[in-house]
Design a protein around this motif. Structure first.
Motif, PDB file in Angstrom:
ATOM      1  N   SER A 507       0.805  -1.220   0.000  1.00 57.50           N
ATOM      2  CA  SER A 507       0.000   0.000   0.000  1.00 57.50           C
ATOM      3  C   SER A 507       0.835   1.265   0.000  1.00 57.50           C
ATOM      4  N   GLY A 509       3.034   4.236  -1.881  1.00 57.51           N
ATOM      5  CA  GLY A 509       3.313   4.870  -3.154  1.00 57.51           C
ATOM      6  C   GLY A 509       4.238   6.048  -2.940  1.00 57.51           C
TER       7      GLY A 509
ATOM      8  N   HIS B 192      -7.025   7.180   2.997  1.00 54.07           N
ATOM      9  CA  HIS B 192      -5.752   7.353   2.311  1.00 54.07           C
ATOM     10  C   HIS B 192      -4.928   8.389   3.078  1.00 54.07           C
ATOM     11  N   ASP B 215      -1.782  -1.804   6.518  1.00 51.32           N
ATOM     12  CA  ASP B 215      -2.569  -1.778   5.284  1.00 51.32           C
ATOM     13  C   ASP B 215      -3.272  -0.463   5.039  1.00 51.32           C
ATOM     14  N   ILE B 216      -2.685   0.639   5.446  1.00 50.79           N
ATOM     15  CA  ILE B 216      -3.258   1.948   5.132  1.00 50.79           C
ATOM     16  C   ILE B 216      -2.600   2.413   3.844  1.00 50.79           C
ATOM     17  N   GLU B 217      -3.403   2.883   2.879  1.00 47.90           N
ATOM     18  CA  GLU B 217      -2.858   3.402   1.621  1.00 47.90           C
ATOM     19  C   GLU B 217      -2.069   4.665   1.905  1.00 47.90           C
ATOM     20  N   THR B 218      -0.757   4.600   1.700  1.00 47.06           N
ATOM     21  CA  THR B 218       0.081   5.746   2.041  1.00 47.06           C
ATOM     22  C   THR B 218       0.829   6.237   0.824  1.00 47.06           C
ATOM     23  N   THR B 219       1.017   7.531   0.743  1.00 47.03           N
ATOM     24  CA  THR B 219       1.841   8.114  -0.311  1.00 47.03           C
ATOM     25  C   THR B 219       2.856   9.033   0.351  1.00 47.03           C
TER      26      THR B 219
END
Lengths: 549, 355
Positions: A507, A509, B192, B215-219
């Motif tokens: 997860s 990016g 997110h 499982d956290i969507e990270t950028t």
């Protein structure tokens, strides 16, 4: 039309298309107009396209009908528009095919009726404009001052990465270009104009943009020696993709010098005109360069200028003379628009620098560095604060140049901006492009500097040459941007780098933006070679430029 | 003699604590979190109360003040040390007042009349000896310790009230409080997170990898892109090093830019800070506010030829004014920045603001 009806009853769709063409020819003949050379060429091309489609038998029938609908409203274009013309139906096709997929299938009778109605209206409008006004419904941005600009413009390929139809179109276009340039020695193993593939996980907000890795250069797939692409273009593309040439002025100048080389080495094949063939030759080069790195606004304007100059070469001109003329044009473009422009801008900008000033600059802008060096030569007493940001760290290059000149400098990272700004009296920023709605497109981080400077009431001055003005409009940094190599964000501190295996983590990016847009209310003044203007006067300058040309 | 042993043991512990404070402050960011510092300080103060020689409350307060001054001098930027000392002093005052039988309410009312009439009576207030004072004080400090241990959990429990699903949340650098906050919300909601890496120490990278484990969507974005992506962000949640008395923050550098960008886009800015970070200082930008570390982080020695001709700065903290902050979430609930001064008067006694 009874003939056509009878054939349509068969229910074979591509028969109806041939039908339409026959109807068109019949139509033109009935009006007493002779088919011009351009129209014949266009019809020839469409026949070729249909033959290929029939052979591959691809696409739903709707697609074909849509294509016909698209090409019928654009009757005659000058032949020099052929590369644009080839590409123009393609993106229109792509966007319309996407739309067609959503529409429910219309009945054949309805489509027939629509087509007939459209042809009737076309006939009447054709009779209306008898003179050579051939530029109406085309996608050329040139317009006489009385007419409004047409709305439908080409959507550039590099912001359509999430549309699979557009990607297929691009792949086909690249294939076509390599086939058109070659003679008999077709190299089956190597690809001439490679299609570069994306790298790594892309953040969902930016899935419509390309993201390439610096470690896989586009030249890996090219055969040696490259027969379609001139070697200096290959070198230029590699220099762009590896970041060796960076900065909009540098890229434009390098492009123009390379085109001079290309023109020098060019020789007109027999039975072809230089004005048309050279433009066709340039198209695969431009596609290759945009695969290496998306074209900047300044490069786009330069290419437009060159294409116009080439197409204006009279056909009776000898080849050597024509080449010499083109090279002189390119030289004068570089001289006027870049070198002399920066002299003019320096002269205006130096008026704005007073003794005792503390000037803040961001990153490495060749124009701003030039201004500061000139001001220092004119004995102004000031000191400079250079703000830099990861991962490019371009500010260090600016720092070296200024220190070599002898200017007193301070260096901070962009996160220390709030600390350093109370000392600053003026902010000078460079620009990559100025958009028609007054927004400034520049290196990422510029908008942040303008924002914080506004909060501290420090004036922000943007320096930009007029050849970087472009007609696009944009309000945020998402829709049209460039994604750089995400691996640049990885850093090793104390022997540990936390993001080293970011690809394996599901997860995670990394986002490495290259540009951002600054709203005009943060910018106090724009210094151009035409003078000092507010941000909102950019469309006025564009209009004046268009009228001149 | 057992008494002397206890004393040397105590002074040894104090010395080792001081040297640790001095050492950890010079590294990159905080090698130990503020929560651990607070806990260790309180444990040390409890030990001092138990083992030092004192006869009445006044003497105890003197001892604690003396040690406290030494501790804050060792690492001035670590304000939790001073905060804990002030809390303990307030505890001592309260226990003393309770033992005397007078209610606390009357003591705290500071009307102008009281200031003029009863100015002298507070002087000898703490000289009385009470046998159970020691036990009471130690018990109160134990309560304080349990409160400290539960702060992160208290804050994380409020996470679901503030985060809805499909949100885009932005944060900067690494804060253990915010990390726990987001992880707690991720158990029930999908959202997110965008993390600004916060150069030059790049603690955002650690934060991102730790969030990904849940499982956290990270950028991860570089600091320069904060304004560029802010238009798509729904909330900004940050941690801080200190909460100042006016409701402002002293946070990691880059936070002021983040706050300005959030204000421009009208995005709410939420600060997750436990109560022990609240410090009775008002910001003073000249001398005491900023802390700098080696400019080698910014311009490394490999750029040697220009290094001597250039000034490079590497500040660690940023001041964020209270107008840019929407909400404080602490272990006692959510508060607006305009309420912070009131909380402060509940935690600390005004005479203790200067140690």
């Amino acid at each position: 039309m009874a003939d056509s009806d009878g054939r349509q009853v068969d229910g074979v769709n591509h028969a109806t298309d041939k039908d339409v063409k026959l109807q068109e020819i019949a139509l033109a003949k009935n009006e007493g107009k002779e088919l011009t050379k351009e129209e014949k060429q266009r019809l020839r091309k469409e026949k070729k396209q249909h033959k290929k489609n029939k052979k591959d038998d691809k696409g739903p029938p709707e697609k074909e009908k849509e294509k016909e609908k698209a090409s019928v409203p654009a009757p005659s274009k000058p032949a020099t528009q052929s590369p644009a013309h080839k590409a123009a139906p393609a993106p229109v096709h792509a966007s319309e095919s996407a739309a067609a997929a959503e529409k429910p299938a219309k009945s054949k009778a309805e489509l027939r009726a629509e087509r007939r109605a459209r042809q009737d209206s076309e006939r009447t409008s054709k009779q209306g404009k008898k003179e050579g006004g051939q530029q109406s419904a085309s996608s050329k941005p040139k317009a006489t001052p009385n007419e409004l600009q047409p709305v439908v413009k080409r959507l550039p390929e590099h912001v359509q990465v999430d549309d699979p139809a557009a990607l297929k179109k691009l792949a086909k276009k690249l294939e076509r270009q390599q086939k058109s340039g070659q003679g008999c020695g077709l190299n089956k193993t190597g690809v001439e104009v490679p299609l570069r593939s994306d790298y790594g996980y892309k953040v969902s907000l930016f899935s419509h943009l390309h993201q390439y890795s610096r470690k896989s250069p586009p030249t890996l797939q090219i055969s040696i020696p490259a027969t379609v692409i001139h070697p200096s273009i290959v070198r230029l593309g590699l220099q762009y993709s590896q970041g060796i040439i960076a900065g909009s002025n540098a890229r434009s100048v390098a492009l123009l010098h390379t085109f001079k080389q290309v023109i020098q080495d060019y020789s007109t094949p027999p039975n072809e005109e230089l004005s048309r063939d050279l433009v066709n030759k340039l198209s695969p080069y431009i596609s290759f360069l945009s695969q290496c790195r998306p074209l900047s606004a300044s490069m786009g304007n330069a290419i437009k200028y060159i294409k116009k100059e080439i197409s204006n070469i009279p056909s009776q001109c000898k080849e050597e003379e024509a080449k010499g003329k083109l090279q002189a044009c390119i030289d004068s473009y570089i001289n006027e628009k870049i070198i002399l422009a920066s002299e003019a801008i320096s002269k205006y900008a130096i008026e704005k620098i007073s003794d005792g000033d503390v000037i803040l600059v961001y990153g490495c802008s060749s124009l701003v560095n030039h201004i500061l060096c000139k001001a220092f030569e004119k004995q102004r007493k000031f000191r400079v604060i250079v703000v830099d940001s990861r991962p490019r760290l371009e500010g260090r290059e600016a720092l070296r140049r200024l220190v070599k000149k002898g200017i007193r400098c301070t260096y901070v990272l962009i996160s220390a901006l709030s600390y350093i700004l109370p000392e600053v009296s003026k902010v000078f920023l460079g620009a990559h492009a100025l958009l028609a709605n007054g927004y400034v497109m520049s290196r990422v981080g510029t908008s942040q500097i303008a924002l914080v400077a506004k909060a501290y009431n420090v004036p922000v001055l943007v320096c930009c040459e007029t050849y970087k003005f472009c007609e696009r409009v944009q309000t945020d940094s998402f829709v049209s941007n460039e994604l750089d190599d995400p691996d640049d964000l990885i850093v090793t501190r104390n022997g540990k780098s936390h993001l080293e295996n970011w690809q394996t983590v599901k997860s995670l990016g990394l986002l490495n933006l290259v540009y951002d847009v600054t709203p005009p209310d943060f910018v106090d003044l724009v210094i151009t070679d035409l003078g000092m203007i507010p941000c909102t006067s950019v469309p006025v300058v564009l209009r004046v430029k268009n009228v001149d040309q | 003699m057992p008494g002397a042993d206890k004393e040397t043991d105590l002074s040894e512990r104090i010395e080792s604590f001081l040297s640790e404070l001095k050492r950890c402050g010079s590294g990159a960011g905080s090698l130990r979190g503020s929560a651990e510092t607070a806990r260790e300080t309180t444990a040390l103060l409890r030990r001092i109360t138990a083992q030092a020689r004192w006869g009445n409350a006044g003497e105890l307060m003197e001892i604690i003040r003396k040690e406290g001054r030494r501790m804050t001098a060792a690492q001035p930027s670590e304000t939790t040390v001073g905060n804990m000392i002030r809390r303990v002093l307030k505890i001592i005052r309260e226990e003393y007042a309770r033992s005397r039988g007078s209610s606390e309410e009357t003591d705290q009312q500071e009307s102008l009349h009281k200031l003029l009439t009863s100015g002298g009576s507070s002087e000898d207030n703490f000289r009385q000896h009470f046998t159970h004072l020691k036990a009471n004080v130690i018990e109160a400090i134990n309560e304080l310790l349990t409160e400290l241990e539960g702060t992160t959990d208290n804050i994380s429990m409020q996470a679901l009230e503030h985060i809805h699903s499909n949100e885009v949340i932005m944060t900067i650098g690494r804060s253990r409080t915010v990390e726990a906050f987001l992880k707690d919300a991720a158990r029930k909601r999908k959202f997110h997170v965008i993390v600004a890496e916060c150069a030059p120490f790049c603690q955002g990278h650690e934060m991102a990898t730790s969030l990904c484990k849940e499982d956290i969507e990270t950028t991860v974005i570089p600091d320069a892109a904060i304004f560029a992506v802010m238009s798509r962000v729904n909330k900004v949640i940050i941690g801080t090093q200190t909460v100042l008395a006016n409701g402002g923050l002293r946070a990691v550098n880059g936070t002021h830019t983040l706050a300005l960008a959030a204000k421009h886009h009208s995005t709410p800015l939420i600060v997750c800070a436990p109560m022990f970070k609240l410090s009775p200082q008002f910001p003073n930008e000249e001398d005491t506010f900023h802390k700098f570390v080696s400019p080698h982080e910014v311009l490394p020695f490999t750029e040697g030829e220009i290094l001597s001709k250039v000034n490079a700065h590497c500040p660690v903290f940023d001041y964020v004014p209270p107008e840019l902050i929407t909400l404080f979430i602490s272990n006692i609930g959510g508060n607006a920045p305009s309420y912070i001064y009131r909380l402060m008067s509940e935690l600390y006694h005004p005479e203790d603001h200067e140690l």
